[in-house]
Every structure is written in C-alpha cells, then in structure tokens.
Scaffold this active site. Structure first.
Site, PDB file in Angstrom:
ATOM      1  N   GLN A  85      37.166  21.987  19.179  1.00 22.86           N
ATOM      2  CA  GLN A  85      37.559  22.773  18.276  1.00 22.86           C
ATOM      3  C   GLN A  85      36.703  24.022  18.467  1.00 22.86           C
ATOM      4  OE1 GLN A  85      38.354  21.618  14.382  1.00 22.86           O
ATOM      5  NE2 GLN A  85      40.047  20.221  15.246  1.00 22.86           N
TER       6      GLN A  85
ATOM      7  N   TYR B 100      53.095  21.283  19.673  1.00 18.92           N
ATOM      8  CA  TYR B 100      53.728  22.548  19.801  1.00 18.92           C
ATOM      9  C   TYR B 100      55.141  22.400  19.445  1.00 18.92           C
ATOM     10  CZ  TYR B 100      49.668  24.280  22.287  1.00 18.92           C
ATOM     11  OH  TYR B 100      48.615  24.827  22.458  1.00 18.92           O
TER      12      TYR B 100
ATOM     13  N   ARG C 234      43.992  21.238  22.188  1.00 18.45           N
ATOM     14  CA  ARG C 234      43.861  21.751  20.926  1.00 18.45           C
ATOM     15  C   ARG C 234      43.424  20.825  19.885  1.00 18.45           C
ATOM     16  NH1 ARG C 234      47.305  26.532  20.559  1.00 18.45           N
ATOM     17  NH2 ARG C 234      45.855  27.142  18.824  1.00 18.45           N
TER      18      ARG C 234
ATOM     19  N   SER D  94      43.075  29.750  18.969  1.00 22.60           N
ATOM     20  CA  SER D  94      42.921  29.843  17.514  1.00 22.60           C
ATOM     21  C   SER D  94      42.187  31.008  17.127  1.00 22.60           C
ATOM     22  CB  SER D  94      42.472  28.437  17.287  1.00 22.60           C
ATOM     23  OG  SER D  94      43.160  27.306  17.203  1.00 22.60           O
TER      24      SER D  94
ATOM     25  N   ASP E  93      37.989  26.760  20.870  1.00 22.88           N
ATOM     26  CA  ASP E  93      39.348  27.167  20.786  1.00 22.88           C
ATOM     27  C   ASP E  93      39.744  28.515  20.851  1.00 22.88           C
ATOM     28  OD1 ASP E  93      42.079  27.207  20.484  1.00 22.88           O
ATOM     29  OD2 ASP E  93      42.197  25.656  18.841  1.00 22.88           O
TER      30      ASP E  93
HETATM   31  P1  NAD Z   1      52.108  28.768  19.038  1.00 27.24           P
HETATM   32  O1  NAD Z   1      51.297  30.014  19.165  1.00 27.24           O
HETATM   33  O2  NAD Z   1      52.366  28.164  20.226  1.00 27.24           O
HETATM   34  O3  NAD Z   1      53.593  29.077  18.241  1.00 27.24           O
HETATM   35  C1  NAD Z   1      53.383  29.437  17.345  1.00 27.24           C
HETATM   36  C2  NAD Z   1      54.458  28.977  16.196  1.00 27.24           C
HETATM   37  O4  NAD Z   1      55.979  29.190  16.454  1.00 27.24           O
HETATM   38  C3  NAD Z   1      54.312  27.375  16.296  1.00 27.24           C
HETATM   39  O5  NAD Z   1      53.957  26.896  14.762  1.00 27.24           O
HETATM   40  C4  NAD Z   1      55.774  26.863  16.691  1.00 27.24           C
HETATM   41  O6  NAD Z   1      56.063  25.762  16.219  1.00 27.24           O
HETATM   42  C5  NAD Z   1      56.592  28.081  16.092  1.00 27.24           C
HETATM   43  N1  NAD Z   1      57.918  28.010  16.827  1.00 27.24           N
HETATM   44  C6  NAD Z   1      58.369  28.064  18.082  1.00 27.24           C
HETATM   45  N2  NAD Z   1      59.721  27.888  18.469  1.00 27.24           N
HETATM   46  C7  NAD Z   1      60.031  28.164  17.206  1.00 27.24           C
HETATM   47  C8  NAD Z   1      61.299  28.447  16.654  1.00 27.24           C
HETATM   48  N3  NAD Z   1      62.346  28.505  17.640  1.00 27.24           N
HETATM   49  N4  NAD Z   1      61.622  28.641  15.530  1.00 27.24           N
HETATM   50  C9  NAD Z   1      60.661  28.663  14.573  1.00 27.24           C
HETATM   51  N5  NAD Z   1      59.272  28.430  14.835  1.00 27.24           N
HETATM   52  C10 NAD Z   1      59.050  28.217  16.085  1.00 27.24           C
HETATM   53  O7  NAD Z   1      51.498  27.858  18.026  1.00 27.24           O
HETATM   54  P2  NAD Z   1      49.610  27.704  17.866  1.00 27.24           P
HETATM   55  O8  NAD Z   1      49.221  28.502  16.894  1.00 27.24           O
HETATM   56  O9  NAD Z   1      49.146  27.685  19.194  1.00 27.24           O
HETATM   57  O10 NAD Z   1      49.761  26.077  17.318  1.00 27.24           O
HETATM   58  C11 NAD Z   1      50.539  25.354  17.996  1.00 27.24           C
HETATM   59  C12 NAD Z   1      50.157  23.710  17.266  1.00 27.24           C
HETATM   60  O11 NAD Z   1      48.854  23.628  17.535  1.00 27.24           O
HETATM   61  C13 NAD Z   1      50.479  23.772  15.803  1.00 27.24           C
HETATM   62  O12 NAD Z   1      51.054  22.446  15.483  1.00 27.24           O
HETATM   63  C14 NAD Z   1      49.085  23.699  15.176  1.00 27.24           C
HETATM   64  O13 NAD Z   1      48.858  23.311  14.103  1.00 27.24           O
HETATM   65  C15 NAD Z   1      48.274  23.059  16.524  1.00 27.24           C
HETATM   66  N6  NAD Z   1      46.935  23.333  16.221  1.00 27.24           N
HETATM   67  C16 NAD Z   1      46.188  22.451  16.168  1.00 27.24           C
HETATM   68  C17 NAD Z   1      44.832  22.748  16.002  1.00 27.24           C
HETATM   69  C18 NAD Z   1      43.765  21.815  15.614  1.00 27.24           C
HETATM   70  O14 NAD Z   1      44.123  20.631  15.266  1.00 27.24           O
HETATM   71  N7  NAD Z   1      42.451  21.669  15.871  1.00 27.24           N
HETATM   72  C19 NAD Z   1      44.205  23.887  16.263  1.00 27.24           C
HETATM   73  C20 NAD Z   1      45.058  24.876  16.712  1.00 27.24           C
HETATM   74  C21 NAD Z   1      46.447  24.649  16.585  1.00 27.24           C
END
Ligand code: NAD
Length: 387
Positions: free
Chosen positions: A127, A228, A121, A133, A130
């Site tokens: 990106q 994550y 990710r 996202s 993705d």
């Molecule tokens: P995800 O769907 O895996 O999870 C959703 C959210 O739930 C996450 O923010 C996670 O920290 C939170 N979570 C998990 N357990 C928890 C708990 N016990 N209590 C509270 N919150 C909890 O997340 P996602 O949308 O796939 O994103 C994962 C990561 O990837 C994030 O850091 C996001 O910023 C990053 N990301 C980066 C890019 C990029 O840089 N291009 C793109 C997409 C996502």
C-alpha cells in the site's frame, strides 16, 4: 561497499508539473550506500528548486549526467532518455499494456522497467507504494473543486439576508479511490451527494461517507478480478446507459471516474443524458483521455458548453494541477519502492518475489509481469496478422 545512485529526471510530457522524487525523499533515501542525482530544473513545476535538492543532499546535473551516473532512474510518465544502458532500471508509471512498442525498445537494450501501475493493490505490504491510489486521491479532490468552480451556484445550502440557496445535487459515477475522494470533497463543500458503481460492494463505502447510493435495477454485479470492475456486455451497457440517463437529468453536477483495467473507459453519460440536464449543469469526466472517456461528447482535455447550456469538462491531468501535493505523495511511494528493491546499497530484482514479480515489466531482455507477457504476445500476433 556497493553504492547505488538514484537519478531523477525532469518530466517532458506537455503540461506535466510533477517530479518523481522530492527533496524530502532525497533526505529519506540518502545513506552511505545510496546517493541521489537530480536533473537541473526537475522540481520547478512542483515548486522545488535545485537549491532545495542540494540542501537535502542530492547532486544536481544535466540529463546526460543523470543518465551516465544513475543505475536507477525515477520518473512519473514513461521515459526513454537517450544514452540508456543495458542493466539500468527505470521506475515510473509506464502503462505498459498501452505502450508495447516502447516496452519492446527498452527490452531490446535490456533495460529493466518497473511500472507502478501494475502493483497488486490489495496487498497491504504494497500500500505504501500505491501511486495509483495516491494520485487518484488528489485527482478526485481536485475534480470536485473543478466542478464547484465551473458551477454558477453554491454547493452548500446558504441562508443570508438575500434568501436561502439550495445545495447542489452531485452525482459521482464510479467509486474507486478517485470517486470516494470526490464524494468526500463535494460533501465537505456542502453538496448533497449521490454515487453509483457497478460493483455492489461499493455501496457500503459510499454510505459510510454520508452519500446516497444510486441503485440500478438493469445491471447485475459488475465486479471483476482483484476488486476491479469487469467489462459489461453490450446489452448490459445499453441498459445501464438508459437507466443512468433518467437519473442524470435530475443532478446539477456529475463527476465520472469509471475505468476498467486495460480497456476503453465505459460510456456512462450519453448525449441523451446530457440533453436531459438543466442549463448551468456541469459534467466533469475524470476518465477522459487518449482512450475516450465516460461522457459521449467529451474531449480529452478542456471544457465546452452544449447547446442546452451544460458545461462538459475533460479533466485532463488533475494531479499535475496540484503538483506539490501530488509529487510529495508520489515521491513517498517511490521511496517505499526503492526501500523494497535496494538492500545494503545493491538493487535486487527478485522477480520471484510477490511484489517485484508484478511491477517489473521487463528485465534482462525478457518480459516479467504476467499481464505484459500476454500483451506483448498479442501485439506481436496482431503485427503478424496485419503483415
Ligand atoms: P478504477 O480507477 O479502475 O475505476 C474507478 C471505478 O469505476 C471503480 O470503482 C469501478 O468499479 C468503476 N466502474 C468501472 N466500470 C463501471 C461501470 N460501467 N459503471 C459504473 N462504475 C464502473 O478504480 P480504482 O480506484 O483503481 O479502484 C479499483 C479497486 O481497487 C476498488 O475495488 C478499490 O476499492 C480497490 N483498491 C483497493 C486498495 C487496497 O485495498 N489497498 C487500494 C486501492 C484500490
């Protein structure tokens, strides 16, 4: 000159309206050396007709014709069409860590499986591919609308001759892509939004969207690998649940989005927390599914009302409820993947390349993705243990 035929099949999962490639993307990817064949009716759920695909330059055929003619087959959900041959490439979201049996069958016939949920990710080059996202953005937006629709009062503060309504107070739990999108939408609807995530680095993102960050004192940083969250220990989980339960009772609407890769979603909203909410409050659980959800009582899909008048909604497949938008975004992601894999009309599965090496689950009968190789070994070991 080499020619690659890309196939698009109709999704067969119940309630799935999306399609992997839209007419707009047919036009984008069709060249002298790339042609597209689409199963008749594949776009219907997303409001794209066979005629739209023909106009864009695709051929229309039956499922059999697509499988017979295409060397690359694109889908949204895991697919195992009859007649699949050695060397054919399937591209979709296969969730291979949860579907090791399916992957083993596809590996046995030496099909190549590309699963876009394994995409790295944080790699900026990746990106545009993705899908997690693009679909989570849509799901987060729709979750806020579902919550607003189920809530019997206004989201914004409104002043009319009949008086002033107080704005809804909304709590978003989990602020990954879906959570941030839900925050933005709830704010645009006029609600007062608070959000919480176990990753401390989420605070800045939440505040930049104009929402308040809920600080919990009982849990240390829950940041894991690759951006994550990590899985919390049992003690941390109980402390988190107890502290959240106190906060949750103060909100009109709670939207949960928390996930941990490869694990059951954590329970963030216990029965005790729901019991503290006011009649008319609404909880939307976006993590609800086959593996459970973030809300103790949630069903994987559909809504019910608790004895104290709280509506609990298992969000189900929200992107499918906005299929034209979701398919448009998904297809753009697929277009980027195809551009990455097809060079001069020939597909190159270079498993040493950084992106390809992660998204290819199995190729020429061997597991490729490191995450999957471990899962396949584990599932074989477990089968051996139980035999
Ligand atoms: P995800 O769907 O895996 O999870 C959703 C959210 O739930 C996450 O923010 C996670 O920290 C939170 N979570 C998990 N357990 C928890 C708990 N016990 N209590 C509270 N919150 C909890 O997340 P996602 O949308 O796939 O994103 C994962 C990561 O990837 C994030 O850091 C996001 O910023 C990053 N990301 C980066 C890019 C990029 O840089 N291009 C793109 C997409 C996502």
């Amino acid at each position: 000159m080499a020619v690659t035929t890309v196939g698009v099949i109709r999704e067969r999962y119940p309630g799935e309206n999306r399609v992997a490639i839209t007419p707009d993307v047919v036009t984008r990817i069709s060249t002298d050396d790339v042609t597209v064949i689409v199963e008749s009716g594949a776009g219907t759920g997303s409001r794209f007709s066979d005629e739209d695909y023909r106009t864009a330059g695709a051929r229309i055929g039956s499922l059999k014709e697509v499988i017979d003619n295409a060397s690359v087959i694109c889908c949204v959900n895991p697919a195992e069409p009859d007649g699949l041959r050695t060397g054919q490439i399937l591209i979709g979201v296969f969730e291979p860590l949860h579907r090791t049996d399916l992957i083993k069958r596809l590996q046995a016939i030496e099909a190549t499986v590309v699963s876009l949920d394994l995409l790295p990710r944080k790699l900026s080059r990746a990106q545009s591919m993705d899908v997690l996202s693009s679909q989570a953005n849509i799901a987060g937006y729709k979750a806020a609308l579902v919550a607003a629709d189920a809530y019997g009062r206004y989201f914004p503060m409104l002043t009319t001759a009949a008086g002033t309504s107080q704005p809804a107070t909304v709590l978003i739990l989990g602020t990954g892509v879906a959570g941030l999108s839900a925050i933005g939408t709830a704010r645009r609807l006029g609600a007062v939004v608070t959000a919480y995530d176990v990753r401390p680095e989420a605070k800045g993102e939440v505040e930049s969207l104009g929402a308040r960050f809920l600080e919990l004192t009982s849990v240390a940083s829950g940041s894991g690998e690759g951006g994550y969250a990590r899985q919390l220990t049992e003690t941390e989980r109980e402390a988190q649940q107890a502290e959240l339960a106190e906060a949750i009772g103060r909100f009109d609407v709670v939207i949960t989005t928390a996930k941990v890769p490869g694990r059951k979603p954590p329970i963030l909203v216990t029965e005790d927390a729901v019991a503290r909410m006011r009649p008319g409050a609404v909880v939307v659980d976006m993590a609800a599914g086959e593996l459970g959800g973030n809300v103790a009582q949630v069903k994987s899909e559909g809504s019910f009302e608790t004895d104290n008048g709280v509506t609990i909604i298992g969000a189900g497949n929200l992107p499918s409820q906005m299929a034209p938008a979701a398919s448009t975004a998904y297809a753009r992601n697929i277009s980027a993947v195809l551009k990455h894999l097809i060079v001069d009309g020939t597909v190159h599965v270079d498993t040493d390349e950084e992106i390809t090496g992660q998204i290819v689950v199995t190729h020429q009968g061997r597991p490729v993705s490191p995450a999957l190789a471990d899962a396949l070994t584990e599932s074989t070991d477990q089968a051996g243990d139980s035999a």
